[in-house]
Design a protein around this motif. Structure first.
Motif, PDB file in Angstrom:
ATOM      1  N   THR A 100       0.977  -1.195   0.078  1.00  0.00           N
ATOM      2  CA  THR A 100      -0.270  -0.199  -0.079  1.00  0.00           C
ATOM      3  C   THR A 100       1.123   1.176  -0.282  1.00  0.00           C
ATOM      4  O   THR A 100       1.272   1.117   1.360  1.00  0.00           O
ATOM      5  CB  THR A 100      -1.036   0.165   1.097  1.00  0.00           C
ATOM      6  N   PRO A 101       0.780   1.838  -0.997  1.00  0.00           N
ATOM      7  CA  PRO A 101       1.435   3.217  -1.127  1.00  0.00           C
ATOM      8  C   PRO A 101       1.152   4.269   0.005  1.00  0.00           C
ATOM      9  O   PRO A 101      -0.025   4.354   0.847  1.00  0.00           O
ATOM     10  CB  PRO A 101       1.097   4.251  -2.250  1.00  0.00           C
ATOM     11  N   LEU A 102       2.044   4.354   1.165  1.00  0.00           N
ATOM     12  CA  LEU A 102       2.011   5.865   1.740  1.00  0.00           C
ATOM     13  C   LEU A 102       2.527   6.706   2.055  1.00  0.00           C
ATOM     14  O   LEU A 102       4.478   5.787   2.379  1.00  0.00           O
ATOM     15  CB  LEU A 102       1.284   4.751   2.887  1.00  0.00           C
ATOM     16  N   TYR A 103       2.420   8.034   2.624  1.00  0.00           N
ATOM     17  CA  TYR A 103       3.642   8.682   2.425  1.00  0.00           C
ATOM     18  C   TYR A 103       3.913   9.495   3.441  1.00  0.00           C
ATOM     19  O   TYR A 103       2.792   9.913   4.522  1.00  0.00           O
ATOM     20  CB  TYR A 103       3.497  10.109   1.164  1.00  0.00           C
ATOM     21  N   LYS A 104       5.005  10.131   4.531  1.00  0.00           N
ATOM     22  CA  LYS A 104       4.621  10.595   5.242  1.00  0.00           C
ATOM     23  C   LYS A 104       6.261  11.020   5.074  1.00  0.00           C
ATOM     24  O   LYS A 104       7.240  10.757   5.019  1.00  0.00           O
ATOM     25  CB  LYS A 104       5.338   9.958   6.537  1.00  0.00           C
ATOM     26  N   SER A 105       5.802  12.269   5.763  1.00  0.00           N
ATOM     27  CA  SER A 105       7.529  12.936   5.590  1.00  0.00           C
ATOM     28  C   SER A 105       8.513  13.015   7.153  1.00  0.00           C
ATOM     29  O   SER A 105       8.361  11.780   7.007  1.00  0.00           O
ATOM     30  CB  SER A 105       6.732  14.690   6.186  1.00  0.00           C
ATOM     31  N   ALA A 106      10.169  13.360   6.378  1.00  0.00           N
ATOM     32  CA  ALA A 106      11.810  13.026   7.400  1.00  0.00           C
ATOM     33  C   ALA A 106      10.792  12.483   9.051  1.00  0.00           C
ATOM     34  O   ALA A 106      11.188  11.983   9.451  1.00  0.00           O
ATOM     35  CB  ALA A 106      12.219  13.165   7.192  1.00  0.00           C
ATOM     36  N   ALA A 107      10.510  14.077   9.056  1.00  0.00           N
ATOM     37  CA  ALA A 107      10.331  14.074  10.764  1.00  0.00           C
ATOM     38  C   ALA A 107       8.317  13.104  11.374  1.00  0.00           C
ATOM     39  O   ALA A 107       8.963  13.161  11.857  1.00  0.00           O
ATOM     40  CB  ALA A 107       9.139  15.953  10.797  1.00  0.00           C
ATOM     41  N   ASP A 108       7.455  12.606  10.851  1.00  0.00           N
ATOM     42  CA  ASP A 108       6.690  11.729  11.069  1.00  0.00           C
ATOM     43  C   ASP A 108       7.548  10.288  10.881  1.00  0.00           C
ATOM     44  O   ASP A 108       7.120   9.896  11.678  1.00  0.00           O
ATOM     45  CB  ASP A 108       5.439  12.536  10.082  1.00  0.00           C
ATOM     46  N   PHE A 109       7.817   9.885  10.164  1.00  0.00           N
ATOM     47  CA  PHE A 109       8.393   9.309   9.702  1.00  0.00           C
ATOM     48  C   PHE A 109       9.071   9.170  10.475  1.00  0.00           C
ATOM     49  O   PHE A 109       9.165   7.575  11.348  1.00  0.00           O
ATOM     50  CB  PHE A 109       9.203   8.925   7.758  1.00  0.00           C
ATOM     51  N   GLY A 110      10.236   9.676  11.381  1.00  0.00           N
ATOM     52  CA  GLY A 110      11.089   9.325  12.295  1.00  0.00           C
ATOM     53  C   GLY A 110      10.478   8.662  13.707  1.00  0.00           C
ATOM     54  O   GLY A 110      10.334   8.470  14.246  1.00  0.00           O
ATOM     55  N   SER A 111       9.402   9.620  13.603  1.00  0.00           N
ATOM     56  CA  SER A 111       8.992   9.271  15.146  1.00  0.00           C
ATOM     57  C   SER A 111       8.024   8.228  15.067  1.00  0.00           C
ATOM     58  O   SER A 111       7.898   7.501  16.476  1.00  0.00           O
ATOM     59  CB  SER A 111       7.930  10.771  15.607  1.00  0.00           C
ATOM     60  N   MET A 112       7.348   7.999  13.454  1.00  0.00           N
ATOM     61  CA  MET A 112       6.429   6.443  14.087  1.00  0.00           C
ATOM     62  C   MET A 112       7.537   5.732  13.976  1.00  0.00           C
ATOM     63  O   MET A 112       7.505   4.417  14.816  1.00  0.00           O
ATOM     64  CB  MET A 112       6.054   6.124  12.222  1.00  0.00           C
ATOM     65  N   ILE A 113       9.272   4.969  14.032  1.00  0.00           N
ATOM     66  CA  ILE A 113       9.414   4.308  13.697  1.00  0.00           C
ATOM     67  C   ILE A 113      10.111   4.407  14.977  1.00  0.00           C
ATOM     68  O   ILE A 113      10.704   3.072  15.818  1.00  0.00           O
ATOM     69  CB  ILE A 113      11.238   4.505  12.675  1.00  0.00           C
ATOM     70  N   ALA A 114      10.609   5.432  16.021  1.00  0.00           N
ATOM     71  CA  ALA A 114      10.555   5.214  17.190  1.00  0.00           C
ATOM     72  C   ALA A 114       9.708   4.392  17.939  1.00  0.00           C
ATOM     73  O   ALA A 114      10.191   3.594  18.595  1.00  0.00           O
ATOM     74  CB  ALA A 114      10.727   7.052  18.373  1.00  0.00           C
ATOM     75  N   GLU A 115       8.832   4.839  17.608  1.00  0.00           N
ATOM     76  CA  GLU A 115       6.898   3.478  18.634  1.00  0.00           C
ATOM     77  C   GLU A 115       7.793   2.128  17.818  1.00  0.00           C
ATOM     78  O   GLU A 115       7.187   1.633  18.998  1.00  0.00           O
ATOM     79  CB  GLU A 115       5.896   4.720  17.858  1.00  0.00           C
ATOM     80  N   SER A 116       7.365   1.824  16.393  1.00  0.00           N
ATOM     81  CA  SER A 116       7.067   1.000  15.961  1.00  0.00           C
ATOM     82  C   SER A 116       8.856   0.521  16.422  1.00  0.00           C
ATOM     83  O   SER A 116       8.782  -0.998  17.513  1.00  0.00           O
ATOM     84  CB  SER A 116       7.778   1.010  14.303  1.00  0.00           C
ATOM     85  N   ASP A 117       9.708   0.673  16.643  1.00  0.00           N
ATOM     86  CA  ASP A 117      10.912  -0.081  17.082  1.00  0.00           C
ATOM     87  C   ASP A 117      11.028  -0.198  18.656  1.00  0.00           C
ATOM     88  O   ASP A 117      11.607  -1.349  19.136  1.00  0.00           O
ATOM     89  CB  ASP A 117      12.544   1.121  17.257  1.00  0.00           C
ATOM     90  N   LYS A 118      10.505   0.319  19.728  1.00  0.00           N
ATOM     91  CA  LYS A 118      10.083   0.552  20.936  1.00  0.00           C
ATOM     92  C   LYS A 118       9.054  -0.860  21.361  1.00  0.00           C
ATOM     93  O   LYS A 118       8.708  -1.755  21.183  1.00  0.00           O
ATOM     94  CB  LYS A 118       8.681   0.967  21.625  1.00  0.00           C
ATOM     95  N   GLU A 119       8.080  -1.143  19.931  1.00  0.00           N
ATOM     96  CA  GLU A 119       7.188  -2.667  20.495  1.00  0.00           C
ATOM     97  C   GLU A 119       8.157  -3.589  19.849  1.00  0.00           C
ATOM     98  O   GLU A 119       7.731  -4.440  20.734  1.00  0.00           O
ATOM     99  CB  GLU A 119       5.857  -2.159  19.026  1.00  0.00           C
ATOM    100  N   ILE A 120       8.828  -3.615  18.781  1.00  0.00           N
ATOM    101  CA  ILE A 120       9.205  -4.344  18.443  1.00  0.00           C
ATOM    102  C   ILE A 120      10.307  -5.239  19.615  1.00  0.00           C
ATOM    103  O   ILE A 120      10.547  -6.341  19.802  1.00  0.00           O
ATOM    104  CB  ILE A 120      10.824  -3.918  17.035  1.00  0.00           C
ATOM    105  N   GLY A 121      10.913  -4.355  19.870  1.00  0.00           N
ATOM    106  CA  GLY A 121      12.137  -4.712  21.077  1.00  0.00           C
ATOM    107  C   GLY A 121      11.199  -5.490  22.049  1.00  0.00           C
ATOM    108  O   GLY A 121      11.716  -6.776  22.716  1.00  0.00           O
TER     109      GLY A 121
END
Length: 329
Positions: free
Chosen positions: A295-316
């Motif tokens: 599914t195409p989904l665009y997020k800006s650098a700032a929003d992308f970075g915030s999302m990754i931080a949450e995702s990384d925490k969940e994966i850990g």
């Protein structure tokens, strides 16, 4: 460049100051810096299969938007660790980027990387992929509840195939079967091997990308039972969410995007981000998404970075629960 002043000329203080300032500016400015980009940009790809094809489509579309060739270079191995390490050590000038995913977190928490997502610079999110649960058609399981009932009645552990122990499909599978209270044993296989392993009878179920199963679903040899996202999305095969079939609260997807070496100038990140945004919005990208099952989904650098931080925490946290977190307990 040398400036000479006629010694017979008398300069007023303001004129003398202006000349001095001009001479100083010329002396220290040096040659003008070329505007980014002025040469080919390399996009490192970490995996084969649909991910590699998607990266090639993205690179071609970004080339048109940014005015210089963007080429893909395959650097597989270590669950993405080899490619991420290459980008981490590359010059922060924008000419080396990586087609990234949640794998930056899985390889870090497995202890395969000495750095985490924060040591790379986010550019943009470009899409999301939703795994699906597949079984052999002759198993007779048409719904997730059918599988759950049969697994509990058999008294045996369900053999579940995953891309690798500690991979995203392993984590998503664990989250799914924990919710169903089904005892399982995880069997790793090679990349792209899920359909063959299922049809060969070596595993009972597999969580993978819908595009891998689509031809077999059409042929009637494999059934797809559900998708792991909370909301139903368009995939290469038609199915319902696992959440709606008893795996309450399950919402695990793979994000795809772009990263650059940490320290890449903001103005360079901005140009790469704009090129990615243009690519994601194009009809050609939408067509590729339909064919490849993302599914195409665009997020800006700032929003992308915030999302990754949450995702990384969940994966850990998931990896800690599975006992495969090698970084912290």
């Amino acid at each position: 460049m040398t400036y000479q002043i006629d010694p017979r000329t008398t300069l007023r203080p303001t004129t003398a100051a202006a000349v001095a300032a001009l001479v100083l500016a010329v002396a220290v400015s040096g040659p003008a810096r070329a505007e980014f980009p002025e040469k080919t940009i390399e996009m490192t790809t970490l995996f084969g299969g649909p991910a590699q094809t998607t990266s090639q489509v993205l690179a071609d579309l970004m080339s048109k938007a940014i005015g210089q060739p963007v080429i893909t270079v395959s650097r597989p191995g270590g669950g993405g660790a080899i490619g991420y390490t290459y980008i981490h050590s590359a010059a922060p000038d924008g000419y080396n980027i990586v087609f990234s995913s949640n794998s930056i977190s899985t390889v870090y928490w497995q202890g395969k990387l000495p750095f985490n997502y924060a040591e790379l610079a986010p550019i943009a999110q470009t899409g999301v992929e939703v795994p699906v649960l597949a079984v052999r058609a002759d198993a007779g399981w048409k719904t997730l509840k059918d599988l759950q009932k049969a697994a509990k009645e058999s008294g045996k552990k369900l053999r579940v195939g995953v891309s690798g122990l500690g991979s995203f499909t392993h984590l998503a599978s664990a989250a799914l079967f924990d919710r169903l209270d089904i005892p399982v044993v995880y069997i790793p296989y090679g990349e792209g091997r899920a359909p063959a392993e299922l049809l060969g009878g070596r595993i009972d179920a597999a969580l993978q990308w819908s595009s891998q199963f689509a031809p077999h679903v059409k042929a009637g040899t494999i059934d797809v039972l559900c998708m792991t996202s909370k909301e139903k999305v368009k995939l290469a095969v038609e199915t319902e969410t696992c959440d709606s079939q008893g795996a309450t609260g399950l919402d695990l997807t793979i994000w795809r995007g772009l990263h650059a070496p940490k320290g890449t100038p903001p103005e360079v990140i901005a140009k790469l981000q704009d090129a990615a945004k243009s690519a994601v919005a194009s009809p050609d990208y939408a067509k590729a998404a339909d064919n490849l099952g993302f599914t195409p989904l665009y997020k800006s650098a700032a929003d992308f970075g915030s999302m990754i931080a949450e995702s990384d925490k969940e994966i850990g946290q998931l990896m800690t629960k599975l006992g495969i977190n090698k970084v912290s307990k």
